[in-house]
Design an enzyme around this catalytic site. Structure first.
Site, PDB file in Angstrom:
ATOM      1  N   LYS A 314       0.842  -1.202   0.000  1.00  0.00           N
ATOM      2  CA  LYS A 314       0.000   0.000   0.000  1.00  0.00           C
ATOM      3  C   LYS A 314       0.875   1.249   0.000  1.00  0.00           C
ATOM      4  CE  LYS A 314      -2.346   0.164   3.600  1.00  0.00           C
ATOM      5  NZ  LYS A 314      -2.947   0.815   4.684  1.00  0.00           N
ATOM      6  N   ASN A 315       1.912   1.244   0.827  1.00  0.00           N
ATOM      7  CA  ASN A 315       2.835   2.385   0.877  1.00  0.00           C
ATOM      8  C   ASN A 315       3.465   2.615  -0.487  1.00  0.00           C
ATOM      9  OD1 ASN A 315       2.436   2.912   3.565  1.00  0.00           O
ATOM     10  ND2 ASN A 315       4.272   1.849   4.262  1.00  0.00           N
TER      11      ASN A 315
HETATM   12  N1  LIG Z   1       7.509   3.002  -0.228  1.00  0.00           N
HETATM   13  C1  LIG Z   1       7.486   4.249   0.234  1.00  0.00           C
HETATM   14  N2  LIG Z   1       7.857   5.297  -0.540  1.00  0.00           N
HETATM   15  C2  LIG Z   1       7.823   6.564  -0.066  1.00  0.00           C
HETATM   16  N3  LIG Z   1       7.428   6.910   1.175  1.00  0.00           N
HETATM   17  C3  LIG Z   1       7.055   5.919   2.004  1.00  0.00           C
HETATM   18  C4  LIG Z   1       7.073   4.551   1.590  1.00  0.00           C
HETATM   19  N4  LIG Z   1       6.668   3.796   2.644  1.00  0.00           N
HETATM   20  C5  LIG Z   1       6.406   4.659   3.653  1.00  0.00           C
HETATM   21  N5  LIG Z   1       6.642   5.927   3.285  1.00  0.00           N
HETATM   22  C6  LIG Z   1       6.482   7.142   4.120  1.00  0.00           C
HETATM   23  O1  LIG Z   1       6.469   6.756   5.492  1.00  0.00           O
HETATM   24  C7  LIG Z   1       5.288   7.264   6.122  1.00  0.00           C
HETATM   25  C8  LIG Z   1       4.865   6.300   7.215  1.00  0.00           C
HETATM   26  O2  LIG Z   1       4.410   5.098   6.663  1.00  0.00           O
HETATM   27  P1  LIG Z   1       3.419   4.176   7.485  1.00  0.00           P
HETATM   28  O3  LIG Z   1       3.099   2.979   6.654  1.00  0.00           O
HETATM   29  O4  LIG Z   1       4.010   3.912   8.828  1.00  0.00           O
HETATM   30  O5  LIG Z   1       2.154   5.118   7.711  1.00  0.00           O
HETATM   31  P2  LIG Z   1       1.072   5.631   6.679  1.00  0.00           P
HETATM   32  O6  LIG Z   1       1.126   4.799   5.422  1.00  0.00           O
HETATM   33  O7  LIG Z   1       1.241   7.094   6.514  1.00  0.00           O
HETATM   34  O8  LIG Z   1      -0.264   5.359   7.482  1.00  0.00           O
HETATM   35  P3  LIG Z   1      -0.902   3.920   7.903  1.00  0.00           P
HETATM   36  O9  LIG Z   1      -0.888   3.891   9.388  1.00  0.00           O
HETATM   37  O10 LIG Z   1      -2.270   3.942   7.368  1.00  0.00           O
HETATM   38  O11 LIG Z   1      -0.032   2.858   7.290  1.00  0.00           O
HETATM   39  C9  LIG Z   1       4.277   7.445   5.011  1.00  0.00           C
HETATM   40  O12 LIG Z   1       3.335   8.428   5.331  1.00  0.00           O
HETATM   41  C10 LIG Z   1       5.174   7.862   3.843  1.00  0.00           C
HETATM   42  O13 LIG Z   1       5.453   9.242   3.898  1.00  0.00           O
END
Ligand SMILES: Nc1ncnc2c1ncn2[C@@H]1O[C@H](COP(=O)(O)OP(=O)(O)OP(=O)(O)O)[C@@H](O)[C@H]1O
Length: 439
Positions: A314-315
């Site tokens: 998803k990220n």
């Molecule tokens: N593959 C990626 N490429 C770029 N940025 C990323 C990637 N994975 C994570 N990030 C960054 O890290 C942040 C934190 O990710 P995390 O998965 O912990 O939370 P989130 O996706 O914002 O929310 P959720 O709790 O719904 O997962 C994201 O908001 C994004 O800015």
């Protein structure tokens, strides 16, 4: 909420919190086999009837001791009450009186049917338990029918007992009631993660803080790791007790001895793409290519693996869409490569979503860090199911996934090339003899 912990209950909780938790490995958890007997299940119930209150008590105490007024936030208190209430329900569950004969049968080791037993490591001996009261129950309980004296043999998670002959009906009845209690507790704790997140938000607002400090970060790591362990033991026990419907023979409780990586990864890819299409209103989400040996199976908890894959994918999809623009005709393909080693199975997710600035890397592991502009409303019903999440928003995806990986001796690592993309490495330990990480 009308329920409130009494001072007496809090005293009992403080007493239990003095005992260390006992770790259980994935290997120990599968030793039950597909259909454990009434006696074997009863022994596991005895272990859990002490182990779960110990773990719950540690959490209550820790929530109580949180610094800087965090322990006074309404949502933090709510979570604490849930832990205390669950503690009370387990310790107060009436226990059957065991005859001398039944007690000695429960203590007599049984034979594994035609398969070799794994060699078990002993559970952590509990220094405060005195040998020899013969009740068949440990002596931690201050309430219930605890008689104040103690013994230690029940402090073992798995023990296959002598199953020649029938077990008294009370044992079976107790097993059922115990599993029902666990079920109720599991449901009560469904929304712990979002409620704690709410508590942190309350704290940040009250204290006008942008980020949480290291003490709170490491508290949350411990707290959520402990939650994974508690839910694992509870989920496993409920599944083992419920033998009413025919189950897949590769399953022992919630553990699958032949978790197929390709199938799970494919499913996670489809789910993540679906959520992405839905969220951005895309006709087609960016593609994801999977490179995996179709026959690769290993012992794991499919629910945990799905969760970690779904969160990282998803990220990546979000980063790809937001970097290249929603109206792009063709997005770069994200790659999922699965490698099979002797020690680890490693899954690498490579995207071209622009990467993360190096200065922000430590932040991605902190709770509540997100680059989503508006954190979605914290609906308490949101995480009723363990493994469901919206596109993005709380900043919990990565830190919680890393805890799942570490829980069974693996890890989650992230390397970014700012301006290009991100590689996430998910290491899954296949030896699975490592014990739970307990703090
Ligand atoms: N593959 C990626 N490429 C770029 N940025 C990323 C990637 N994975 C994570 N990030 C960054 O890290 C942040 C934190 O990710 P995390 O998965 O912990 O939370 P989130 O996706 O914002 O929310 P959720 O709790 O719904 O997962 C994201 O908001 C994004 O800015």
């Amino acid at each position: 909420m009308s329920w409130k912990a009494s001072e007496r209950l809090m005293d009992t909780i403080r007493h239990y919190a003095k005992f260390p938790a006992t770790g259980v490995s994935l290997r120990q958890m599968v030793q039950f086999g597909e259909k454990p007997s009434v006696g074997t299940l009863f022994r596991a119930s005895q272990f859990l009837a002490e182990e779960l209150p110990i773990r719950l008590a540690h959490r209550v105490q820790e929530l109580d001791d949180l610094p800087d007024g965090l322990n006074e936030m309404p949502s933090v208190n709510k979570v604490k009450e849930w832990y205390a209430q669950s503690f009370e329900e387990i310790t107060q569950l009436p226990r059957p009186d065991l005859t001398k004969d039944v007690r000695s049968r429960l203590m007599k080791p049984g034979r594994a049917h035609g398969r070799s037993m794994f060699k078990l490591s002993e559970a952590t001996p509990n220094p405060s338990i005195i040998e020899g009261d013969g009740s068949g129950w440990g002596g931690l309980q201050a309430g219930g029918n605890g008689n104040g004296k103690t013994r230690s043999y029940a402090r073992r998670y798995f023990a296959m007992v002598d199953d020649n002959g029938d077990w008294p009906a009370e044992l079976q009845l107790y097993n059922q009631r115990f599993a029902q209690t666990l079920h109720k507790i599991k449901r009560r704790h469904d929304s712990v993660v979002t409620t704690m997140a709410q508590g942190i938000l309350e704290y940040k607002r009250r204290r006008q803080r942008m980020q949480i400090d290291d003490t709170i970060q490491s508290f949350l790591d411990r707290f959520y790791m402990s939650r994974i362990g508690i839910r694992m033991l509870i989920g496993q026990h409920i599944a083992l007790t419920d033998q009413s419907h025919h189950r897949d023979p590769t399953y022992v409780g919630v553990i699958c001895t032949k978790t197929n990586v390709q199938d799970l990864a494919q499913e996670a890819i489809e789910n993540a793409r679906f959520v992405c299409e839905d969220h951005y209103g895309l006709f087609e989400a960016p593609r994801i290519q999977l490179v995996c040996n179709p026959d690769l199976n290993f012992m794991y908890v499919p629910g945990h693996l799905s969760h970690m894959l779904f969160e990282t994918l998803k990220n990546s999809l979000r980063a790809v869409v937001e970097t290249h623009g929603m109206d792009k005709q063709e997005f770069p393909v994200t790659k999922v490569i699965v490698a099979e080693g002797k020690e680890d199975i490693t899954i690498k997710v490579t995207d071209e979503g622009g990467g993360i600035p190096r200065s922000a890397i430590p932040l991605v592991w902190t709770y509540m860090y997100t680059t989503v502009d508006r954190t979605p409303n914290l609906d308490p019903d949101f995480d009723k199911s363990d493994f469901k999440a919206p596109m993005a928003g709380f900043g919990y995806g990565l830190p919680i996934s890393r805890l799942y990986a570490r829980y069974f001796g693996g890890d989650l690592k992230l390397i970014s090339m700012e301006g290009y993309g991100t590689d996430v490495y998910l290491h899954l330990n296949r030896l699975s003899s490592s014990s739970e990480p307990l703090q």
